[in-house]
Design a protein around this motif. Structure first.
Motif, PDB file in Angstrom:
ATOM      1  N   ILE A  33      42.852  37.932  34.116  1.00 49.60           N
ATOM      2  CA  ILE A  33      42.031  36.766  33.763  1.00 49.60           C
ATOM      3  C   ILE A  33      40.989  36.510  34.849  1.00 49.60           C
ATOM      4  O   ILE A  33      39.823  36.202  34.571  1.00 49.60           O
ATOM      5  CB  ILE A  33      42.924  35.528  33.563  1.00 49.60           C
ATOM      6  CG1 ILE A  33      43.805  35.726  32.313  1.00 49.60           C
ATOM      7  CG2 ILE A  33      42.079  34.261  33.419  1.00 49.60           C
ATOM      8  CD1 ILE A  33      44.839  34.644  32.119  1.00 49.60           C
ATOM      9  N   GLU A  34      41.415  36.644  36.121  1.00 44.38           N
ATOM     10  CA  GLU A  34      40.483  36.419  37.216  1.00 44.38           C
ATOM     11  C   GLU A  34      39.333  37.429  37.206  1.00 44.38           C
ATOM     12  O   GLU A  34      38.187  37.084  37.477  1.00 44.38           O
ATOM     13  CB  GLU A  34      41.222  36.476  38.552  1.00 44.38           C
ATOM     14  CG  GLU A  34      41.964  35.193  38.878  1.00 44.38           C
ATOM     15  CD  GLU A  34      42.560  35.219  40.268  1.00 44.38           C
ATOM     16  OE1 GLU A  34      42.515  36.282  40.911  1.00 44.38           O
ATOM     17  OE2 GLU A  34      43.069  34.164  40.705  1.00 44.38           O
ATOM     18  N   ARG A  35      39.647  38.686  36.874  1.00 41.18           N
ATOM     19  CA  ARG A  35      38.595  39.705  36.815  1.00 41.18           C
ATOM     20  C   ARG A  35      37.557  39.336  35.746  1.00 41.18           C
ATOM     21  O   ARG A  35      36.351  39.487  35.963  1.00 41.18           O
ATOM     22  CB  ARG A  35      39.198  41.078  36.526  1.00 41.18           C
ATOM     23  CG  ARG A  35      39.843  41.749  37.729  1.00 41.18           C
ATOM     24  CD  ARG A  35      40.354  43.136  37.390  1.00 41.18           C
ATOM     25  NE  ARG A  35      40.991  43.773  38.527  1.00 41.18           N
ATOM     26  CZ  ARG A  35      40.355  44.495  39.445  1.00 41.18           C
ATOM     27  NH1 ARG A  35      39.040  44.660  39.360  1.00 41.18           N
ATOM     28  NH2 ARG A  35      41.015  45.053  40.441  1.00 41.18           N
TER      29      ARG A  35
ATOM     30  N   SER B  13      33.625  38.238  36.358  1.00 41.59           N
ATOM     31  CA  SER B  13      32.520  38.873  35.642  1.00 41.59           C
ATOM     32  C   SER B  13      31.622  37.826  34.983  1.00 41.59           C
ATOM     33  O   SER B  13      30.397  37.917  35.034  1.00 41.59           O
ATOM     34  CB  SER B  13      33.072  39.843  34.589  1.00 41.59           C
ATOM     35  OG  SER B  13      32.027  40.433  33.846  1.00 41.59           O
ATOM     36  N   ALA B  14      32.262  36.811  34.396  1.00 45.96           N
ATOM     37  CA  ALA B  14      31.503  35.767  33.710  1.00 45.96           C
ATOM     38  C   ALA B  14      30.632  34.971  34.679  1.00 45.96           C
ATOM     39  O   ALA B  14      29.512  34.552  34.338  1.00 45.96           O
ATOM     40  CB  ALA B  14      32.453  34.834  32.969  1.00 45.96           C
ATOM     41  N   PHE B  15      31.142  34.767  35.903  1.00 43.84           N
ATOM     42  CA  PHE B  15      30.399  33.967  36.883  1.00 43.84           C
ATOM     43  C   PHE B  15      29.616  34.824  37.883  1.00 43.84           C
ATOM     44  O   PHE B  15      29.011  34.295  38.804  1.00 43.84           O
ATOM     45  CB  PHE B  15      31.358  33.046  37.642  1.00 43.84           C
ATOM     46  CG  PHE B  15      31.869  31.896  36.827  1.00 43.84           C
ATOM     47  CD1 PHE B  15      31.087  30.764  36.630  1.00 43.84           C
ATOM     48  CD2 PHE B  15      33.119  31.938  36.234  1.00 43.84           C
ATOM     49  CE1 PHE B  15      31.549  29.704  35.878  1.00 43.84           C
ATOM     50  CE2 PHE B  15      33.593  30.880  35.478  1.00 43.84           C
ATOM     51  CZ  PHE B  15      32.805  29.755  35.289  1.00 43.84           C
ATOM     52  N   GLY B  16      29.668  36.137  37.699  1.00 42.90           N
ATOM     53  CA  GLY B  16      28.924  37.011  38.604  1.00 42.90           C
ATOM     54  C   GLY B  16      29.507  37.088  39.998  1.00 42.90           C
ATOM     55  O   GLY B  16      28.790  37.372  40.965  1.00 42.90           O
ATOM     56  N   VAL B  17      30.805  36.850  40.121  1.00 46.14           N
ATOM     57  CA  VAL B  17      31.472  36.896  41.429  1.00 46.14           C
ATOM     58  C   VAL B  17      31.956  38.320  41.705  1.00 46.14           C
ATOM     59  O   VAL B  17      32.556  38.959  40.835  1.00 46.14           O
ATOM     60  CB  VAL B  17      32.666  35.927  41.476  1.00 46.14           C
ATOM     61  CG1 VAL B  17      33.413  36.052  42.806  1.00 46.14           C
ATOM     62  CG2 VAL B  17      32.194  34.501  41.266  1.00 46.14           C
ATOM     63  N   GLN B  18      31.705  38.798  42.904  1.00 48.47           N
ATOM     64  CA  GLN B  18      32.166  40.130  43.298  1.00 48.47           C
ATOM     65  C   GLN B  18      33.209  39.998  44.403  1.00 48.47           C
ATOM     66  O   GLN B  18      33.007  39.265  45.368  1.00 48.47           O
ATOM     67  CB  GLN B  18      30.992  40.983  43.785  1.00 48.47           C
ATOM     68  CG  GLN B  18      29.979  41.308  42.688  1.00 48.47           C
ATOM     69  CD  GLN B  18      28.893  42.248  43.171  1.00 48.47           C
ATOM     70  OE1 GLN B  18      28.740  42.480  44.369  1.00 48.47           O
ATOM     71  NE2 GLN B  18      28.135  42.790  42.235  1.00 48.47           N
ATOM     72  N   ARG B  19      34.307  40.696  44.221  1.00 51.93           N
ATOM     73  CA  ARG B  19      35.387  40.667  45.219  1.00 51.93           C
ATOM     74  C   ARG B  19      35.755  42.097  45.592  1.00 51.93           C
ATOM     75  O   ARG B  19      35.765  42.984  44.739  1.00 51.93           O
ATOM     76  CB  ARG B  19      36.629  39.962  44.667  1.00 51.93           C
ATOM     77  CG  ARG B  19      36.405  38.526  44.233  1.00 51.93           C
ATOM     78  CD  ARG B  19      37.713  37.911  43.742  1.00 51.93           C
ATOM     79  NE  ARG B  19      37.476  36.663  43.026  1.00 51.93           N
ATOM     80  CZ  ARG B  19      37.398  35.470  43.615  1.00 51.93           C
ATOM     81  NH1 ARG B  19      37.522  35.385  44.930  1.00 51.93           N
ATOM     82  NH2 ARG B  19      37.185  34.382  42.895  1.00 51.93           N
ATOM     83  N   ALA B  20      36.091  42.318  46.856  1.00 54.64           N
ATOM     84  CA  ALA B  20      36.542  43.630  47.315  1.00 54.64           C
ATOM     85  C   ALA B  20      37.944  43.886  46.765  1.00 54.64           C
ATOM     86  O   ALA B  20      38.723  42.944  46.534  1.00 54.64           O
ATOM     87  CB  ALA B  20      36.563  43.683  48.839  1.00 54.64           C
TER      88      ALA B  20
END
Length: 249
Positions: free
Chosen positions: A109-111, A115-122
């Motif tokens: 769900i977090e992924r 994606s919906a908010f344009g957040v990138q995480r390592a």
């Protein structure tokens, strides 16, 4: 068909993933079972059972794949079949399966949200999140707490019985999993009794935890004597004495 292999981690649980030439992913049948403290036989029993989770896969057979750089063929299964198996295990009380599914669902769900908010995480950050989730789920009622509550409910127990209840329960847990008491097992493994669990494999630790967690519920809910609760836990979980213990002389 030749597949490529990579290892991922679900919390601290390693899982090999295989990519087929068409881009689909499959998992090792053996590892899917071992990830939740079971043997491959448990998975084979699942796909031939009448469990509601298994019905969509009636007649399922694993695909044998050759892996690049390895001449050994491996039984592989699709991710959805693995998920159905873990779901069934969670429903029947497999605590590790429930933790694993919960952590994977939250991450999925977090992924999508990222994606919906344009957040990138390592990936390291995502892995740390899943570790924390599975670790937080491990804050559970301890077997010693359940035994203390049992003693408080049974004032008729003799002082001697009260004194040895904790020790006997601890010894019985390793007895039902390894076929020998904790002290003897530690001696065979060449470690101090206090360091026994450090010498065990992740799979063995999961089995011990499953027995303890199930025993706690039997003690708390059914007021079972701790010794009986541990024995019944092993029977309910279909625990077989671990082969490596049988080889120790």
């Amino acid at each position: 068909m030749l597949a490529e292999r990579a290892t991922i981690y679900l919390g601290s649980i390693p899982l090999e993933v295989f990519m087929l030439p068409d881009g689909r992913y499959v998992l090792s049948q053996t590892q899917v079972a071992e990830a939740v403290g079971k043997t491959e036989v448990s998975f084979r029993d699942f796909v031939t059972s009448k469990s509601p989770e298994a019905l969509p896969y009636k007649g399922f057979r694993p695909a044998k794949l050759s892996i690049k750089g390895n001449n050994i063929k491996i039984n592989t299964i699709p991710i959805d079949v693995a998920s159905a198996y873990w779901t069934k295990e969670a429903i029947v009380g497999n605590v590790t399966a429930a933790r694993l599914l919960g952590a994977c669902t939250a991450e999925s769900i977090e992924r999508r949200a990222d994606s919906a908010f344009g957040v990138q995480r390592a990936e390291e950050e995502r892995q740390e999140f899943i570790k924390q989730r599975m670790a937080s789920k491990q804050v559970r009622r301890q077997l010693t707490d359940a035994i203390k509550a049992y003693i408080d409910r049974h004032p008729e127990l003799s002082d001697n019985n009260r004194k040895w209840l904790y020790v006997n329960a601890s010894q019985r847990v390793t007895l039902v999993v390894f076929g020998r008491k904790a002290k003897k097992l530690a001696e065979d493994l060449g470690v101090a009794p206090d360091n026994l669990r450090d010498a065990l494999t992740p799979h063995e630790l999961i089995m011990l935890q499953e027995v303890e967690d199930t025993a706690v519920r039997l003690i708390d809910i059914q007021d079972r004597h701790p010794d009986d609760a541990i024995q019944q836990s092993a029977e309910r979980l279909l625990i077989q004495v671990q082969n490596r213990a049988l080889k120790l002389k």
